[in-house]
Scaffold this motif. Structure first.
Motif, short mmCIF file in Angstrom:
data_model
loop_
_atom_site.label_atom_id
_atom_site.label_comp_id
_atom_site.label_asym_id
_atom_site.label_seq_id
_atom_site.Cartn_x
_atom_site.Cartn_y
_atom_site.Cartn_z
N SER A 445 -7.49 3.21 -0.06
CA SER A 445 -8.07 3.53 -1.38
C SER A 445 -7.37 4.72 -2.00
N SER A 449 -5.43 4.53 -5.54
CA SER A 449 -6.24 5.18 -6.58
C SER A 449 -5.49 5.47 -7.88
N VAL A 452 -5.83 2.68 -10.50
CA VAL A 452 -7.10 2.37 -11.15
C VAL A 452 -7.02 2.87 -12.58
N LEU A 683 -14.35 7.84 -2.17
CA LEU A 683 -12.93 7.52 -2.14
C LEU A 683 -12.72 6.01 -1.99
N ALA A 686 -12.54 3.79 -5.16
CA ALA A 686 -11.26 3.56 -5.86
C ALA A 686 -10.60 2.29 -5.36
N TYR A 690 -9.91 -1.14 -7.57
CA TYR A 690 -8.57 -1.75 -7.64
C TYR A 690 -8.62 -3.20 -7.17
N LYS A 695 -12.32 -1.37 -14.26
CA LYS A 695 -11.74 -0.17 -14.85
C LYS A 695 -12.83 0.77 -15.36
#
Length: 832
Positions: A445, A449, A452, A683, A686, A690, A695
């Motif tokens: 992630s 990240s 994202v 965390l 994220a 993705y 979003k």
């Protein structure tokens, strides 16, 4: 002394709940009814303007320009289904009827283009007029030479004839004669209201009255079909969709929460014990909202789902702990044990949640400020409602249906632990697998990240609707925006200065210019009249020299009429054209500014906002106090504020959560132990975003601190129970408090998951990111955290300093504790 005072208050409160639960319930019911009456006065304001601070330039300009113009945008009526001539006649009749309505300033559908065609030469730039004179004189010389020596002239070298000159130099009218589709099968009536779309009451009355008049006339005109678009119709449609979505989501989340509670507790009374305090807490929160703010907006509008989810957690932990204790203890002792055993965790959780929300009060974005204030207060009220009302409801439940299992007549001896370790431990391979899996997901992630994204397409937030499709169709057919920016100036001279500034900004940005064109009353008036008069007089004199038969030519007659016209002033411009540039009170003029970029893409909106800002600054530098009314500027300002606030909100909320845990647990190591899994779960969010292509946007960004609040509840309750029971009790804690955490998490997921059925794409995005967040943080706080505790126990046991021989039980989990430190007994250590 303070501890003794709190103890006496606690015992007095429990005694009141045990002996007079009906009175406690009655008192809170009366308070809740008062709160509900206050909350009933709240109004919902769905306008984006409500999301900005009052001191923002866009908000001030909106009030200033709206007072002069009556508002921005139009209500559009589309008529179709008849031949073009009949449609025009129908539109003319309808326009006259609609202009009699008190909410309507005027209706645009037809323009006197003949006025501008006759005076076209006065509107030509002086350079083009000189070119016209030169080419006309060349044609005159040619006509004379041709009359004298026909055979000597070559037709290929002939200057343009008068028909070609008319086509070449006749200026186009500043507008089309009718507002219609290109093929004439549709007529558009642009209704200019005397109010703004942000005023929902006015907008609803306007649309209702226009619909009534239009449909009444249509009933007498067989074949005509009507539909409606524009800013006012879109505003009402979006508001109706959001209200319906929020209502449906609230009902669905409540039903799912009811089902989850019933499945987990198998007690019908659990609904009252858990649900009634939540209802009261929500009523108190919205009563506070009425007193503190007076309205809800599109961000605070979904607070109900959040408060229901968070409020249920406190009641669930209290009720499930009570029923656990009730298996062994009588009512009074079970109630005391349940409240004592969960209140510290609930208070820590509530204060931490509230602190995370209160961080939003320091954001620039007004919607975030209001959301943070209401959510923070709402969480505190939820905790107070759950523990002020919950014990009384549990006692009433016992009176109506006593516990099936007989409780022991006497309380256990103080030295007897409530939990006796079984000597069993979690498999090392299982613990390691959980830790490695979650840490691997977190690492991945972290890697993805940066990918994202932030949603830049507004259409994906508003969703599709008949009004949006109609507006886009009308823009395509007419080639102009339905909502141009309105620039307010004092007079024609200031309008000329601003026009020059606009041209400079366009030239400065070249192909990247976000400004398509501007329009003002100056564009409809002759400029440099003496120079034009000189050229037109010379042209007229030249035509007078033509032979009589040539002057009788229809093409020459057209030019002659244009030469005979006189310059006109502002008062002579046709009213249907002039009124769009004049202020209601006659003091001030408007320029209309049209963008060349999409009003759906936030990146293009940012460019538009920046260049309009350059126009404003340039005008002010030349002494023009320019005010601009434009919904696109408001949208761009919102996006910029959300982008600026986003990192601040997330990091500040995380810092506040950690500090709250640090103060509550009074140990940096223990605060890290509790907060670590929480941040690990965030965390992992994220990676989930993705993976599922979710979003961030300016609506769902506010959910991020709420996810911290939801997640910290689980870890805090688990840790408090673990400290209470002592090391070696992990399996017992997970089975009981962990089950309550699962039920609470599912309730939160139900509250947010209900938003997935929303038609409004922005609300649906809230459900998507929240559901992902709830799952990811649950993974960190309720799966990874117990595994981490088990690993720490295992490591302590291997050191031999904290292991009880034969029991496999670690005596202390305090990191860095001296070997052989004795574990605290249940109930002895409650931890703040």
């Amino acid at each position: 002394m303070a501890e003794s005072h709190r103890q006496r208050w606690f015992e007095t409160f429990l005694r009141a709940s045990l002996t007079r639960p009906g009175r406690v319930l009655l008192a809170f019911t009366l308070l809740a009814l008062g709160g509900a009456l206050l909350a009933g006065r709240l109004e919902f304001r769905g306008s984006f303007v409500e999301l900005l601070p009052d001191e923002a330039r866009e908000v001030k300009d909106l009030a200033r320009v709206a007072q002069k113009s009556g508002g921005d945008g139009y209500l559009v009526v589309r008529a179709q289904g008849l031949p073009p001539e009949q449609l025009r006649a129908f539109a003319g009749t309808l326009a006259r009827q609609l202009e009699t309505l008190p909410e309507v300033r005027y209706v645009e559908h037809h323009f006197d283009v003949g006025f501008f065609e006759e005076r076209g030469l006065w509107l030509l730039p002086i350079e083009k007029l000189r070119e016209l004179r030169k080419e006309a004189e060349a044609r005159l010389r040619y006509e004379k030479q041709k009359a004298l020596a026909v055979d000597l002239l070559d037709e290929q070298d002939a200057p343009p004839d008068f028909e070609a000159l008319v086509k070449k130099y006749s200026p186009e009218a500043p507008m089309r004669e009718y507002l219609s589709s290109r093929d004439g099968t549709e007529m558009y009536l642009m209704v200019k209201p005397d109010g703004t779309a942000a005023d929902l009451v006015f907008a609803q009355k306007l649309v209702d009255d226009v619909r009534r008049e239009a449909e009444q006339l249509a009933r007498g005109t067989p074949g005509v079909k009507l539909d409606y678009g524009g800013a006012f119709q879109a505003r009402l449609e979006e508001d109706a969709v959001m209200r319906t979505d929020l209502t449906r989501a609230g009902v669905l989340s409540a039903l799912m929460a009811v089902g989850i509670i019933l499945l987990a507790t198998r007690r019908l009374w659990a609904l009252a014990v858990v649900g009634v305090p939540v209802v009261f807490g929500v009523a108190f929160t919205f009563a506070f909202a009425e007193l503190a703010i007076g309205h809800l907006n599109i961000v605070t509008g979904f607070l109900v789902a959040i408060l229901i989810g968070l409020g249920l957690e406190y009641g669930i932990h209290l009720a499930m702990r009570y029923w656990e204790e009730r298996r062994e203890l009588p009512v009074s002792e079970a109630l005391s044990a349940a409240v004592r055993g969960t209140f510290s965790g609930a208070l820590t959780s509530g204060l931490t949640n509230a602190a995370a929300f209160f961080v939003l009060v320091f954001a620039q974005f007004t919607a975030f400020q209001q959301f943070g204030l209401l959510a923070g207060v709402g969480v505190l009220l939820a905790v107070l409602s759950a523990y002020a009302l919950g014990p009384a409801l549990l006692v009433l439940a016992e009176r109506l249906r006593p516990g099936r299992q007989a409780a022991r007549e006497h309380a256990p001896e103080p030295s007897t632990p409530a939990f006796v370790p079984s000597g069993k431990s979690w498999p090392t391979a299982g613990v390691a697998s959980i830790l490695v899996a979650v840490l691997s997901l977190a690492a991945w992630s972290l890697y993805v990240s940066p990918r994202v994204g932030f949603e830049t397409d507004m259409r994906k937030l508003k969703g599709d609707s008949p009004t949006v499709r109609l507006d886009e169709h009308i823009i395509q057919e007419t080639g102009t925006s339905l909502n141009p920016a309105i620039l307010l100036v004092k007079d024609l001279e200031e309008a000329r200065v601003v026009r020059e500034v606009i041209q400079e900004v366009k030239q400065r940005h070249g192909a990247d210019s976000a400004i398509k064109m501007s329009a003002s009353l100056n564009d409809l008036l002759p400029q440099d009249v003496p120079a034009h008069a000189e050229q037109i007089s010379a042209l007229r004199a030249s035509l007078d020299k033509l032979p009589e038969d040539v002057r009788a030519d229809s093409r020459v007659v057209t030019v002659t009429k244009m030469l005979e016209s006189q310059p006109h002033g502002p008062g002579q411009v046709p009213l249907e054209v002039r009124r769009r540039f004049e202020a209601l009170d006659g003091k001030g003029l408007f320029l209309l500014l049209l963008p060349s970029v999409s009003n759906h893409d936030t990146r293009e909106l940012a460019a538009w906002s920046s260049q309009v800002g350059e126009v404003i600054d340039g005008a002010q530098a030349r002494g023009v106090d320019l005010a601009v009314l434009d919904s696109n500027l408001i949208a761009a300002r919102i996006f910029s504020m959300v982008r600026a606030d986003g990192p601040f909100i997330l990091w500040s909320a995380a810092a506040v959560v950690f500090l709250a845990l640090l103060v509550s647990l009074r140990s940096f190591k223990r605060a890290c132990l509790v907060a670590g899994p929480l941040f690990l779960g965030m965390l992992c969010l994220a990676g989930g975003m993705y993976l599922f292509d979710v979003k961030l946007n300016f609506i769902n960004a506010v959910v991020l601190p709420n996810l911290l609040a939801i997640a910290v509840d689980n870890s805090v309750h688990l840790f408090h129970r673990y400290e209470e029971e002592g090391p070696g009790s992990l399996g017992h804690v997970v089975r009981h408090t962990g089950l309550a955490a699962v039920v609470a998490t599912l309730s939160n997921a139900a509250g947010y998951g209900a938003l997935l059925i929303s038609h409004h794409a922005g609300l649906r995005s809230i459900g998507q990111i929240a559901l992902l967040g709830v799952m990811c943080t649950f993974l960190g706080t309720t799966v990874f955290f117990p595994a981490l505790l088990a690993l720490l126990e295992r490591q302590k046991g291997r050191k031999g300093g904290g292991v009880e021989v034969g029991a496999g039980r670690v005596q202390s989990l305090e990191i860095g504790a001296p070997p052989g430190e004795v574990a605290v007994e249940p109930g002895e250590r409650k931890s703040a």
